[in-house]
Scaffold this active site. Structure first.
Site, PDB file in Angstrom:
ATOM      1  N   GLY A 239       0.634  -1.423  -0.016  1.00  0.00           N
ATOM      2  CA  GLY A 239       0.104  -0.076   0.040  1.00  0.00           C
ATOM      3  C   GLY A 239       0.776   1.133  -0.015  1.00  0.00           C
ATOM      4  O   GLY A 239       0.179   2.388  -0.099  1.00  0.00           O
ATOM      5  N   GLU A 275       4.238  -6.574   1.813  1.00  0.00           N
ATOM      6  CA  GLU A 275       3.744  -6.968   0.398  1.00  0.00           C
ATOM      7  C   GLU A 275       3.609  -5.923  -0.354  1.00  0.00           C
ATOM      8  O   GLU A 275       2.516  -5.514  -0.930  1.00  0.00           O
ATOM      9  CB  GLU A 275       2.331  -7.591   0.625  1.00  0.00           C
ATOM     10  N   PRO A 276       4.718  -5.364  -0.763  1.00  0.00           N
ATOM     11  CA  PRO A 276       4.754  -4.184  -1.448  1.00  0.00           C
ATOM     12  C   PRO A 276       4.519  -4.471  -2.943  1.00  0.00           C
ATOM     13  O   PRO A 276       5.304  -5.446  -3.324  1.00  0.00           O
ATOM     14  CB  PRO A 276       6.260  -3.346  -1.441  1.00  0.00           C
ATOM     15  N   ARG A 278       2.912  -1.747  -5.918  1.00  0.00           N
ATOM     16  CA  ARG A 278       3.353  -0.640  -6.652  1.00  0.00           C
ATOM     17  C   ARG A 278       4.573  -0.118  -6.607  1.00  0.00           C
ATOM     18  O   ARG A 278       5.175   0.497  -7.304  1.00  0.00           O
ATOM     19  CB  ARG A 278       1.927   0.435  -6.217  1.00  0.00           C
ATOM     20  N   ARG A 314      -5.925   1.856 -15.718  1.00  0.00           N
ATOM     21  CA  ARG A 314      -6.133   2.583 -14.502  1.00  0.00           C
ATOM     22  C   ARG A 314      -6.769   3.873 -14.629  1.00  0.00           C
ATOM     23  O   ARG A 314      -7.742   4.461 -14.010  1.00  0.00           O
ATOM     24  CB  ARG A 314      -4.631   2.921 -14.006  1.00  0.00           C
ATOM     25  N   TYR A 318      -9.705   3.877 -12.332  1.00  0.00           N
ATOM     26  CA  TYR A 318      -9.556   4.885 -10.908  1.00  0.00           C
ATOM     27  C   TYR A 318      -9.518   6.407 -11.203  1.00  0.00           C
ATOM     28  O   TYR A 318      -9.090   7.090 -10.371  1.00  0.00           O
ATOM     29  CB  TYR A 318      -8.129   4.266 -10.196  1.00  0.00           C
ATOM     30  N   CYS A 346     -14.144   1.515 -28.586  1.00  0.00           N
ATOM     31  CA  CYS A 346     -15.580   2.065 -28.486  1.00  0.00           C
ATOM     32  C   CYS A 346     -16.291   2.454 -27.160  1.00  0.00           C
ATOM     33  O   CYS A 346     -17.213   1.656 -26.827  1.00  0.00           O
ATOM     34  CB  CYS A 346     -16.390   1.236 -29.162  1.00  0.00           C
ATOM     35  N   TYR A 375       0.141  -2.572 -12.184  1.00  0.00           N
ATOM     36  CA  TYR A 375      -1.393  -2.412 -12.425  1.00  0.00           C
ATOM     37  C   TYR A 375      -1.537  -1.958 -13.925  1.00  0.00           C
ATOM     38  O   TYR A 375      -2.438  -1.452 -14.303  1.00  0.00           O
ATOM     39  CB  TYR A 375      -2.155  -1.547 -11.535  1.00  0.00           C
TER      40      TYR A 375
HETATM   41  C1  LIG Z   1      -2.965  -5.278  -3.834  1.00  0.00           C
HETATM   42  C2  LIG Z   1      -2.376  -5.933  -2.681  1.00  0.00           C
HETATM   43  C3  LIG Z   1      -1.058  -5.656  -2.235  1.00  0.00           C
HETATM   44  C4  LIG Z   1      -0.251  -4.549  -2.651  1.00  0.00           C
HETATM   45  O1  LIG Z   1      -0.823  -3.295  -2.853  1.00  0.00           O
HETATM   46  P1  LIG Z   1       0.266  -2.135  -3.556  1.00  0.00           P
HETATM   47  O2  LIG Z   1      -0.477  -0.860  -3.167  1.00  0.00           O
HETATM   48  O3  LIG Z   1       0.556  -2.383  -4.811  1.00  0.00           O
HETATM   49  O4  LIG Z   1       1.603  -2.320  -2.720  1.00  0.00           O
HETATM   50  C5  LIG Z   1      -0.793  -6.326  -1.161  1.00  0.00           C
HETATM   51  N1  LIG Z   1      -1.351  -7.044  -0.406  1.00  0.00           N
HETATM   52  C6  LIG Z   1      -2.645  -7.190  -0.768  1.00  0.00           C
HETATM   53  C7  LIG Z   1      -3.492  -8.243   0.220  1.00  0.00           C
HETATM   54  C8  LIG Z   1      -3.085  -6.938  -1.770  1.00  0.00           C
HETATM   55  O5  LIG Z   1      -4.524  -7.036  -2.229  1.00  0.00           O
END
Ligand SMILES: *Cc1c(COP(=O)(O)O)cnc(C)c1O
Length: 420
Positions: A239, A275-276, A278, A314, A318, A346, A375
């Protein structure tokens, strides 16, 4: 150091001219810089040096197996959300012991494959899922290591489609039910409780929500231990935001994030799992596309590109902002022009930017859409029977095609005319 830069008036990816890739592979095409992937991974991992950590790259951000292989060589683990992503991670050389499995809807066959791969842990999101996993594990005579993904009910800001940590979101176990869920898990013979997991959202450009979530989870870990559970891992999810250049805000540096995590978890005696997605992949890639037509409308002019929303979703999904620029730097006395920048599909949603100021462009010019390494290709589709956009990985002055552009016959190969 930037790895997408101008040399002699032309944009390069590391040592390779983008015009060369356009000529040899065609457009649209995603181009990745392996040096940027490596740098982002190292900067992130190094910000926790000395701590017991696992950096499990979020495969869904960019799941190409060459990207996973690049990160695997640096010691990355993987966060997967499907059996398909699990297969990718294993093929790319990421060992099961470094894989965590997230997602609200794991099937029994995905659970079975993940157990066979001896993954580190399942991030379980509901009690029905817990019971399904217990049944699959018991059938194999093993115990499935789990963390519950708990929903800390913190607001992470950002776009509503990427906010996940509020109680109205579909993700995770409600905060008020967390301790009961752990008690339930402890009674199941096919389950081994090993950790706690949260993921509060994506593109977060402020440390406060992370701080709020960590403080809440640290308290939960203490209570769970008092109740007799063994908690070895604290998965804080992904995140961390990246700069896209639209809102004037600068997301926190990984080092600031690292300092915060270090301060808040120093006495917790857990392995921290990250869990990076982006943050590693976003600025490691660009989408290279060609101007097909400049169309003069009644009250605005359109740049019609050969890339479309099926290649990069995207902006449509978003309202995302992406920087764009021509591959050939304009001369010093260039004129600029305001365009709506669109694709050929289209759908009115097939719009990359409205009222964007660019140097004046004409048919055949190449432009790049920046910050599309995450993404981007991973969300691409074949809508309008447009073949999946290819991907290229650059390393120094070499490149490799890491996903080929299918032919239309490749697409049609899986379809059948009926025989009645
Ligand atoms: C999407 C997601 C991530 C990665 O999020 P980023 O914003 O790309 O870092 C990590 N963990 C889980 C469970 C996710 O759904």
């Amino acid at each position: 150091m930037r790895h997408f830069d101008f040399k002699d008036g032309e944009l390069y990816a590391e040592g390779v001219a983008l015009s060369r890739i356009a000529a040899e592979v065609g457009t649209p095409v995603y181009v990745y810089s392996s040096a940027t992937f490596e740098r982002h991974y190292r900067v992130f991992a190094d910000s926790f040096s000395g701590m017991d950590t696992l950096v499990a790259y979020s495969v869904k951000a960019n799941s190409n197996i060459a990207v996973l292989q690049t990160l695997a060589k640096l010691g990355a683990g993987a966060d997967v959300v499907s059996g398909g992503e699990l297969a990718r991670a294993l093929i790319a050389g990421i060992p099961g012991a470094r894989i965590v499995f997230s997602g609200v809807g794991k099937t029994k066959s995905e659970m079975s494959d993940a157990l066979d791969a001896n993954i580190k842990m399942f991030n379980v999101e509901s009690l029905p899922e817990l019971h399904a996993l217990n049944a699959v594990a018991m059938q194999k005579g093993v115990r499935a290591p789990i963390a519950f993904r708990v929903n800390p009910d913190v607001s992470a800001g950002g776009h509503e489609k990427i906010s996940t940590g509020k109680k109205e979101n579909k993700f995770g176990i409600a905060w008020s039910g967390a301790e009961q869920a752990y008690a339930e898990a402890a009674r199941l013979p096919g389950i081994e409780v090993v950790g706690v997991d949260v993921h509060i959202g994506s593109q977060i450009d402020d440390l406060a929500p992370f701080e709020a979530a960590i403080v809440k989870v640290a308290g939960l870990i203490t209570r769970l231990r008092e109740q007799g559970h063994t908690i070895r891992a604290f998965d804080i999810g992904g995140g961390l935001g990246i700069p896209y250049g639209d809102n004037g805000r600068t997301p926190p540096q990984p080092s600031e994030y690292g300092a915060l995590v270090r301060r808040l978890t120093a006495d917790l005696d857990v392995q921290m799992v990250f869990e990076p997605g982006r943050m590693i992949a976003g600025n490691s890639g660009i989408l290279l596309t060609q101007v097909l037509y400049v169309k003069q409308g009644e009250d605005r002019d359109f740049l019609i590109l050969d890339a479309a929303m099926n290649d990069l979703l995207r902006p449509a999904l978003y309202d995302a902002f992406h920087d764009m620029e021509p591959v050939c730097a304009p001369g010093p006395d260039y004129t600029s022009h305001t365009y709506d920048i669109v694709g050929p599909i289209c759908e009115s949603g097939d719009t990359f930017a409205k009222g964007r100021e660019m140097p004046e462009l004409s048919s055949g010019d190449l432009i790049v859409i920046h910050s599309t390494g995450a993404y981007g290709a991973a969300q691409s589709s074949q809508y309008n029977t447009r073949p999946l956009v290819p991907e290229v990985m650059v390393r120094g002055d070499e490149y490799r095609v890491i996903r080929e552009r299918p032919t239309v016959m490749d697409i049609l190969k899986t379809e059948r005319l009926v025989d009645w």
